[in-house]
Motif scaffolding. Structure first.
Motif, PDB file in Angstrom:
ATOM      1  N   VAL A 147       5.742  -6.486  -7.528  1.00 54.66           N
ATOM      2  CA  VAL A 147       6.716  -6.261  -6.382  1.00 54.66           C
ATOM      3  C   VAL A 147       6.885  -7.566  -5.402  1.00 54.66           C
ATOM      4  CG1 VAL A 147       7.048  -4.770  -4.322  1.00 54.66           C
ATOM      5  CG2 VAL A 147       6.077  -3.524  -6.260  1.00 54.66           C
ATOM      6  N   ARG A 148       5.765  -8.186  -5.329  1.00 52.31           N
ATOM      7  CA  ARG A 148       5.600  -9.375  -4.548  1.00 52.31           C
ATOM      8  C   ARG A 148       6.941 -10.453  -5.152  1.00 52.31           C
ATOM      9  NH1 ARG A 148      -0.350 -10.391  -3.742  1.00 52.31           N
ATOM     10  NH2 ARG A 148      -0.117 -10.980  -5.978  1.00 52.31           N
ATOM     11  N   ASP A 149       6.525 -10.559  -6.552  1.00 53.23           N
ATOM     12  CA  ASP A 149       7.290 -11.373  -7.206  1.00 53.23           C
ATOM     13  C   ASP A 149       9.136 -10.925  -6.889  1.00 53.23           C
ATOM     14  OD1 ASP A 149       5.269 -12.663  -7.917  1.00 53.23           O
ATOM     15  OD2 ASP A 149       5.294 -11.983 -10.043  1.00 53.23           O
ATOM     16  N   GLN A 150       9.186  -9.804  -7.280  1.00 53.77           N
ATOM     17  CA  GLN A 150      10.479  -9.357  -7.050  1.00 53.77           C
ATOM     18  C   GLN A 150      11.048  -9.532  -5.638  1.00 53.77           C
ATOM     19  OE1 GLN A 150      11.530  -5.181  -8.387  1.00 53.77           O
ATOM     20  NE2 GLN A 150       9.600  -5.438  -9.590  1.00 53.77           N
ATOM     21  N   ALA A 151      10.268  -9.253  -4.634  1.00 50.22           N
ATOM     22  CA  ALA A 151      10.623  -9.528  -3.392  1.00 50.22           C
ATOM     23  C   ALA A 151      10.981 -10.953  -2.998  1.00 50.22           C
ATOM     24  CB  ALA A 151       9.490  -9.134  -2.453  1.00 50.22           C
ATOM     25  N   ALA A 171       4.143 -15.140   3.963  1.00 47.19           N
ATOM     26  CA  ALA A 171       3.535 -14.006   4.272  1.00 47.19           C
ATOM     27  C   ALA A 171       3.638 -12.840   3.155  1.00 47.19           C
ATOM     28  CB  ALA A 171       3.853 -13.362   5.649  1.00 47.19           C
ATOM     29  N   ILE A 172       4.754 -13.033   2.584  1.00 44.32           N
ATOM     30  CA  ILE A 172       4.867 -11.986   1.170  1.00 44.32           C
ATOM     31  C   ILE A 172       4.192 -12.589   0.140  1.00 44.32           C
ATOM     32  CG2 ILE A 172       6.695 -10.989  -0.469  1.00 44.32           C
ATOM     33  CD1 ILE A 172       8.884 -11.333   1.702  1.00 44.32           C
ATOM     34  N   ALA A 173       4.065 -13.616  -0.052  1.00 40.95           N
ATOM     35  CA  ALA A 173       3.321 -14.211  -1.122  1.00 40.95           C
ATOM     36  C   ALA A 173       1.733 -13.813  -0.857  1.00 40.95           C
ATOM     37  CB  ALA A 173       3.281 -15.659  -1.308  1.00 40.95           C
ATOM     38  N   ALA A 174       1.312 -13.660   0.103  1.00 36.72           N
ATOM     39  CA  ALA A 174      -0.049 -13.338   0.597  1.00 36.72           C
ATOM     40  C   ALA A 174      -0.341 -11.713   0.732  1.00 36.72           C
ATOM     41  CB  ALA A 174      -0.694 -14.103   1.840  1.00 36.72           C
ATOM     42  N   ALA A 175       0.844 -11.125   0.778  1.00 38.01           N
ATOM     43  CA  ALA A 175       0.672  -9.700   0.872  1.00 38.01           C
ATOM     44  C   ALA A 175      -0.209  -8.840  -0.258  1.00 38.01           C
ATOM     45  CB  ALA A 175       1.937  -8.929   0.955  1.00 38.01           C
ATOM     46  N   ALA A 176      -1.063  -8.060   0.476  1.00 33.24           N
ATOM     47  CA  ALA A 176      -2.092  -7.349  -0.353  1.00 33.24           C
ATOM     48  C   ALA A 176      -1.711  -6.028  -1.034  1.00 33.24           C
ATOM     49  CB  ALA A 176      -3.616  -7.396   0.169  1.00 33.24           C
TER      50      ALA A 176
END
Lengths: 320, 469
Positions: A147-151, A171-176
């Motif tokens: 999901v992170r990659d797609q976002a 921030a998105i790259a670090a989202a858990a």
């Protein structure tokens, strides 16, 4: 001895014979962990036979009209192919030069159609990517890494037109969690995109309202508003990184209409208040006073921009 | 006004959005508060995990709850399922992901005892039927679920009881066999204590420790009517002097100030007030539908006294949570509108015995089970076994197979004969049977296709189906 009365019913009394033996009732079986090991092959962890079927979707499958359209399409394509083949063969029969020229002309035509097809495929793929991202963001149980990659891929696409959205990339790259990804998208990407879509909507509203007011024939109002609306849909979609072709626009318009339709009932209730305000708003009051319908057309174009923004957004409705 | 002049379209849009949102909420927003109640170890947390995971998987178009899907036109009317935002809730969030990870970990484990309240909510977006329905747009049904420590629920019947009455009732129960064996040290100590002794902190603390030890021992033996609940499960606030009370013989209705009975009565009263204010008000008194989970098999195997104890506790909880007096029924505010009783751990018995398990629960509940709006089920929120046929003492029996908790190899388990009604005296002659159950099955930690269950769909369709129709 038992006595029988006149009605033959057996009365109370002592029996000479022994009563019949009571039926043996098996004692209840007590619970137990059995020493016996289950058959070979069943010795490991329990893996439940669990494969739920897919749920049906509304309007899924091909309808009659779809089949008719597909058949017509096939006939049309076959007619075109055989017609072109006949044309080339005919030209070769006249002269090889004319034959090769016709091959070149047909090839160029087909190449342009192919290029348009590739562009359409890319546009549809972009729409598909946003749809997949939307589905993933709606599902908190989805694994966060894809999901992170797609976002991130979508944000980099959007950043070409709205560079400020790039600020949320770290921030998105670090989202858990998926919910965290959705939160960063909402705050850092969707909010500026919606503001930009609203700006496009206001521009279209002013242009569309003015043109409707200037057009002499009221019968052309719908045509002009429709043309401006279609352009607006494509502008907003491009803002969201979609750059739609014909098919993608058609799909997007369907989605936009669907979003508008889901609130149609509520729309009716809110309409009165909206029209009241149109009458009380200086600019719209002027336009609406000059040409009836122009103010409403302008406002509808503005609403269309926002509905299109919702249709293009990867955040599920109501979470946006 | 400034906004109207500066940007009339934006002002109009804002007004329209407000109107749309208000009208849409009024037309399409429904919230159902579902109380999932039951005694400790009945499986409330696993039930909530499974219900959430399977509802979310339905949103991913997997038919995990077929009976519920039938209420939604075979699932065609289900548009989406997502977790509802927590808003500004003061109750802790039910951590589904962590619980799923524990269930599906390398060493699968059932969730620990619930020690505090937690809340979760899931929203089902459901399309309406018919042209008028389509104009109104899809409905959003938000299902709010509260997880609650089972031990605390037994405090509900205590809320209306004064110390003297509670003390009399509790001591009478504790002094009767087989409870008296577990309570022997406390009862022996109590022989040297009188209600009119001077209040003493050390005596009160010692009495509480012995009473608590008796309660813990009884819980291990399968007894469930154990009060106060926070003596067994203090919760996140931990131990506090207000918990340090216990029953004493001949507790007067109005104890003289300065006596031990007065101190204990004061703590008892403060405890009830505290539970009412902190844990119950606004939480367990606001719900529309209720599911009562009962470990019937565990109660059956624990012996006659534990079985009757469970029946009594369940009846008391259901009664304490009910708001269905004549007036409430007349004005349509009766709570709960739907009440379902479910015998959990139905995967511990083979398929042929599951109807008997449900019938046994119905018998245990009594007349309440057959009232209008009530239903009785046998379910396994998470199925951890497979049905097998094995030989036992030269006889072929239907059993289940799984890995018992604490073991590494799969074993077969014969739950014995499951009576469809309360067993007679002869049945109870066998000694109690202790079994900690099976460990969870191999699972996908993300539960993308939901979790395997038995009968959860029929239970949810019964309790929620009309709200989704």
């Amino acid at each position: 001895m038992t006595d029988r009365g006149a009605n033959g019913r057996r009365g109370p009394g002592f029996a000479d014979a022994q009563p019949p033996a009571r039926e043996e009732v098996a004692p209840p079986r007590q619970p137990a962990i059995l020493a016996e090991v289950p058959p070979a092959g069943d010795a490991g962890a329990v893996t439940p036979r669990w494969s739920p079927r897919r749920l049906g979707r509304p309007d899924s499958g091909s309808g009659t009209l779809g089949l008719v359209a597909a058949g017509a399409g096939v006939l049309l394509a076959a007619w075109a192919v055989f017609g072109l083949a006949g044309l080339i063969a005919g030209q070769f029969a006249v002269s090889p030069l004319l034959g090769w020229l016709s091959v070149g002309a047909v090839g160029a035509g087909l190449g342009l159609i192919g290029a348009a097809g590739v562009r359409e495929a890319r546009a549809l793929a972009a729409l598909g990517r946003v749809d997949r991202l939307r589905a993933a963001l709606a599902d908190p149980a989805a694994p966060v890494a894809p999901v992170r990659d797609q976002a991130l891929a979508w944000v980099s696409e959007v950043a070409r037109r709205v560079p400020e959205v790039e600020r949320v990339t770290p921030a998105i790259a670090a989202a858990a969690s998926v919910e965290e990804v959705a939160g960063h998208l909402r705050a850092g990407v969707i909010a500026p995109l919606e503001a930009e879509a609203a700006r496009l909507g206001r521009r279209a509203a002013v242009e569309g309202g003015a043109v409707v007011a200037l057009v002499p024939a009221p019968s052309l109002d719908a045509l002009i508003a429709g043309w401006r609306g279609l352009r607006l849909v494509r502008e907003v979609a491009a803002l969201y990184g979609l750059a739609p072709g014909l098919a993608a626009t058609r799909r997007l318009v369907a989605r936009t209409v669907s979003i508008a339709a889901t609130t149609a009932g509520a729309d009716l209730i809110a309409q009165t208040a909206a029209e009241g305000l149109v009458g009380a708003t200086p600019v719209l009051k002027e336009i609406a006073g000059t040409v009836p319908g122009a103010g409403v057309a302008a406002f509808r174009l503005y609403r269309l921009a926002l509905a299109t923004a919702a249709a293009c957004s990867p955040l599920p409705q109501r979470l946006a | 006004m400034r906004l109207v002049r500066a940007n009339p379209l934006a002002a109009l849009q804002r007004l329209l959005d407000l109107g749309l949102r208000t009208a849409d909420d009024a037309l399409n927003e429904t919230t159902i508060r579902l109380a999932v109640t039951g005694l400790s170890r009945a499986g409330k947390t696993v039930f909530i995990v499974s219900a959430l995971a399977n509802l979310l998987a339905m949103g991913r178009r997997h038919d995990t709850l077929p009976a519920l899907a039938r209420r939604l036109g075979g699932g065609e009317r289900l548009v989406a399922v997502h977790r509802a935002p927590s808003g500004s809730a003061t109750v802790p969030h039910f951590d589904l992901e962590t619980k799923l990870a524990a269930l599906a970990g390398s060493t699968p484990a059932w969730p620990d005892r619930t020690t505090d309240l937690s809340r979760t909510a899931v929203t089902l977006t459901v399309a309406r039927d018919g042209p008028l329905g389509r104009i109104a747009g899809p409905r959003r049904v938000t299902l709010e679920i509260l997880d609650y420590p089972g031990e605390w629920l037994l405090d509900l019947p205590m809320l209306s009881q004064r110390y003297a009455a509670w003390s009399r009732e509790t001591l009478a129960l504790l002094a009767s066999p087989p409870r008296s064996a577990a309570g022997a040290p406390f009862l022996a100590w109590l022989g040297g204590v009188r209600a009119d002794d001077p209040a003493d902190e050390a005596v009160a603390r010692r009495g509480h420790e012995l009473y608590r030890a008796a309660l813990l021992s009884l819980r291990e033996q399968g007894f469930r009517w154990l009060q106060p609940g926070r003596a067994l499960n203090p919760g996140p606030r931990g131990d506090a002097p207000v918990l340090h009370f216990f029953p004493v013989p001949d507790a007067p209705e109005h104890p003289a100030p300065g006596t031990l009975a007065a101190l204990l009565a004061e703590r008892h009263a403060r405890y009830r007030e505290d539970m009412q204010e902190t844990e119950f008000r606004g939480k367990l008194d606001r719900f529309d539908r209720q599911i009562v989970l009962v470990d019937v098999l565990g109660a059956l195997h624990a012996g006659e006294a534990a079985f009757d104890d469970t029946a009594r506790a369940i009846a008391a909880i259901a009664k304490a949570l009910r708001r269905d007096g004549l007036l409430a029924r007349l004005v349509g505010w009766a709570q709960p509108s739907h009440l379902a009783f479910a015998a959990t751990k139905a995967d511990h018995v083979p398929a042929s015995a599951r109807p008997a398990l449900a019938a046994l629960l119905a018998a245990l509940i009594g007349a309440e089970a057959t009232a209008e709006g009530r239903s009785v089920h046998a379910i396994a929120a998470l199925c951890a076994t497979e049905d097998v046929v094995v030989r036992r003492g030269g006889e072929t029996v239907e059993a289940v197979s799984g890995i018992p908790v604490g073991e590494r190899e799969r074993r077969s388990f014969d739950p014995g004969t499951i009576p469809a009604a309360r067993p007679d005296a002869a049945w109870w002659r066998a000694p109690p049977f202790r079994f900690d159950g099976f460990r969870p099955p191999a699972l996908d930690p993300l539960a993308r296709e939901g979790l395997p269950h038995l009968g959860l769909d029929r239970l949810l369709a019964e309790v929620l189906g009309d709200a989704l129709a």
